[in-house]
Design an enzyme around this catalytic site. Structure first.
Site, PDB file in Angstrom:
ATOM      1  CG  ASP A 312      -2.074  -0.916   1.114  1.00 46.54           C
ATOM      2  OD1 ASP A 312      -2.519  -1.122  -0.018  1.00 46.54           O
ATOM      3  OD2 ASP A 312      -2.525  -1.435   2.140  1.00 46.54           O
ATOM      4  CB  SER A 383     -17.331  22.142   7.727  1.00 46.54           C
ATOM      5  OG  SER A 383     -18.523  21.682   7.120  1.00 46.54           O
ATOM      6  CB  ALA A 384     -17.386  17.146   5.083  1.00 52.67           C
TER       7      ALA A 384
END
Length: 718
Positions: A312, A383-384
């Protein structure tokens, strides 16, 4: 649940060797029934009983024994018994090393007093509670110099924690709300409030002990193959010696049975027969020193045959979090302005990215003068929906700290205004400074104007595989911050070592192709799959195995479990899911994905060690044969005297060869336990090097050793 003992380390060879328990264990293993699993040493012990019987009653062995040689028979029998004992000592040492793994972990477990937070009638108080009485969900207070009593999650506070006793990492770790603290670690700064996440029987240390104790040591396929070869050689030499015995009796050659037994034992591959079990077991122990628990020796051995490693990108090749590496100003702004703005906007950002921004600004000397006002600032949490975060600093908020508060705890609580929070981009007062950072497209929505070169800078940064963050001050774009996936230290060299050994590294990443190509190029990986999903691992593993390749991989999630189960070498992270840990044949207690490369290296070292000792053992047999046979039959066949290049006498030749055959075993125990020095290179180069060193050395060393022992025996006898 834990206190601060000495850091657990693998037991040293010297302390094991002098351990009374280990010595007693090695003597118990002399039981013939215990030696049945080691055919070579079992036969050597049978020869001991035979020669011992000859010493007790020689007439029973007429005409191949002589009553006048009883003392000689005693000497031979004692040397044979010592040979077997050295073998059982090697096994006992390796077994002790493995058992001490769990014992050293248990030494970490001891009851300590914790500060449990109890709420009664809306009043919180501290109750001193034994760590063994804590339960999941309890709240605890952790102050400076406190030992963390049990695994827990930080709820309030930011502090530094020393986890070196458990992870081996000497650098203190910064812990903030949401982070986990491990039982047995020590708080070295500030105060934390944490929630207990496990019951005492399920702690990190308890889990480590269970994993170690559940480790099995069945014989691996290679060990079975080597054992089969040893049995075959033993059968051949048995037939030869029995034939010589029959020939001696038939032709009345007057060859003593003890001489034939000595020849027999010297021809047997006793060195590898004695050290084979300890080589495999010590390989598992060497893994533990790196905090990796192998569920079987077969997994370690299989790692040495690896053809493909699936890696990975995040956490294995890169550190796992993007780091700030550059401040890029726009228009007439300066790098200093961008750095100071990044510092202010990240002060309350506890993410790794936010911390890296502060670190880079501090290292470059960009510490803003508004720093003292951050304690009473208004924070824009990330904040998304807005994809931004930041801070609004006001010089006249009107807030005052409570009198007598010297701890600074209230300062953190009052850093936000009491009125309802608005999203980043709210109205800015004349005495306020607003700093916002975020995704470039999100910043464009709130900025008053966009610099002409803004999009070009963003595209340029993205094209290099990096991540751009835009920064505004009072809604004016002042610059770009470059975030980069930072390579793990030494990973490039590790990848090169893997490739040198003929192993193909394949990188998987969910990143877009440009980023994947950039990272792969930096570390020298030719094969990579961008925008990969976790389930793609299974497809790659099965595809490579269909082409008869041995595959190693790492994983930590439930969706990794199928691939870990089918992979030849599956390394699961201890921080991963239970499904992943059950499917894998190894577990990394430190949850460091890059350890998969170390596992492969250790597997190679294990195979090289076994091969080196086998080569040395067989070469020894050849040398001992030419040292003894000419002396044995010189009286009957005078032509053989010319081959007695060492000038040995009959009795001293036999004793010298037997003594050398015995002492070479303990001399090689450290090599078997530690493993041969291993430097990554091609398989053929390793084979040639070991053949020259251990093959040629295995022939030369016995001649020198036997002659020196012969001289010593003559001097003692003279």
């Amino acid at each position: 649940m834990t206190s601060k003992p000495n850091r657990p380390t693998s037991p040293r060879f010297r302390s094991n060797l002098t351990s009374t328990k280990t010595l007693l264990d090695s003597l118990v293993r002399l039981n013939p029934l215990s030696l049945l699993s080691n055919p070579v040493m079992f036969i050597v012990e049978l020869t001991f009983f035979t020669v011992a019987a000859m010493a007790i009653y020689p007439p029973a062995f007429y005409p191949v024994a002589n009553s006048s040689m009883r003392i000689y028979y005693v000497e031979v029998s004692l040397i044979l018994l010592t040979t077997v004992w050295f073998s059982t000592l090697a096994d006992a040492l390796a077994e002790t090393q493995a058992k001490n793994t769990a014992s050293s972990l248990r030494s970490l477990e001891s009851e300590v007093q914790s500060k449990k937070i109890v709420t009664e009638a809306d009043v919180r108080r501290i109750v001193t509670t034994p760590s063994t009485a804590l339960r999941k969900g309890d709240l605890i207070l952790l102050e400076k110099n406190d030992v963390v009593p049990i695994d827990a999650e930080v709820l309030e506070g930011i502090g530094m924690v020393d986890e070196s006793l458990l992870t081996g990492e000497s650098t203190p770790v910064r812990k903030a709300p949401g982070d986990e603290v491990i039982g047995g670690s020590r708080v070295i700064s500030d105060t934390l409030t944490a929630r207990v996440t496990v019951n005492p029987e399920d702690t990190y240390i308890s889990e480590m002990i269970r994993l170690v104790e559940s480790s099995k040591r069945p014989r691996t396929p290679n060990e079975v193959a080597v054992t089969t070869v040893l049995i075959g050689l033993t059968a051949i030499f048995t037939i030869i010696v029995v034939a010589l015995l029959g020939l001696s009796i038939t032709l009345d050659l007057a060859v003593d049975l003890s001489i034939l037994i000595a020849l027999y034992v010297c021809l047997l591959p006793t060195t590898i027969g004695a050290l084979l079990p300890s080589i495999g077991l010590s390989g598992v122990s060497r893994l533990y020193r790196r905090k990796i628990v192998a569920k079987s020796g077969r997994a370690v051995e299989r790692a040495g045959d690896t053809d493909v490693i699936i890696l990975d990108k995040t956490g294995t090749i890169t550190v796992g979090n993007r780091q700030a590496v550059e401040f890029i100003p726009v228009n007439s702004h300066t790098e200093k302005e961008v750095g100071e703005a990044a510092f202010l906007s990240s002060w309350h950002d506890d993410t790794p990215e936010g911390r890296s921004l502060i670190r880079l600004a501090y290292e470059d000397g960009f510490v803003p003068r508004e720093l003292n006002a951050l304690g009473v600032s208004e924070v824009y949490e990330f904040s998304a929906s807005t994809r931004t975060s930041g801070v609004k600093i006001s010089q006249g908020t009107g807030f005052m700290l409570p009198k007598g508060d010297k701890s600074g705890r209230e300062r953190g609580r009052l850093r936000r205004k009491f009125e309802a929070h608005q999203e980043a981009g709210s109205l800015i007062g004349e005495d306020e400074i607003e700093i916002i950072k975020g995704a470039p497209d999100a910043i464009k929505k709130i900025a008053r104007s966009i610099p002409s070169n803004f999009d070009a800078l963003v595209d340029s940064t993205s094209s290099q595989g990096d991540t751009p963050l835009a920064v505004t001050r009072n809604r004016e774009v002042i610059g770009i911050i470059r975030l980069k996936d930072v390579l793990k230290p030494g990973i490039r060299e590790k990848i090169l070592s893997v490739k040198v050994m003929g192993i193909r590294p394949v990188m998987l990443t969910g990143d877009q192709p440009l980023t994947a190509k950039s990272i792969a190029g930096e570390v020298g990986i030719d094969e990579y799959r961008p925008e990969a999903k976790p389930e793609d691992k299974y497809d790659i593993v099965t595809k490579e195995q269909a082409e008869t390749r041995v595959v190693a991989m790492i994983g930590d999630g439930t969706n990794d479990a199928p691939a870990l189960a089918v992979a030849d070498v599956g390394l699961a992270m201890n921080s991963g899911t239970q499904a992943a840990k059950e499917a894998a044949n190894m577990v990394d207690l430190e949850s460091n994905p890059a350890k998969i490369i170390e596992v492969v290296m250790l597997g190679k070292q294990l195979l090289m060690t076994r091969g080196a000792v086998t080569t040395f053992s067989i070469a020894n047999d050849v040398a001992k044969y030419f040292a003894i046979v000419p002396v044995m039959f010189a009286a009957t066949l005078p032509e053989l005297k010319a081959l007695n290049i060492l000038g040995l006498g009959l009795n001293t030749a036999v004793l010298s060869a037997l003594i050398f055959n015995a002492v070479i075993i303990p001399l090689l125990i450290p090599l078997a336990m530690r493993g041969i020095r291993f430097k990554p290179t091609s398989t053929m180069s390793l084979f040639i090097k070991n053949a020259l060193i251990y093959g040629a050395g295995g022939i030369i060393v016995p001649f020198i050793g036997i002659k020196l022992i012969d001289i010593a025996l003559l001097s003692v006898g003279g």
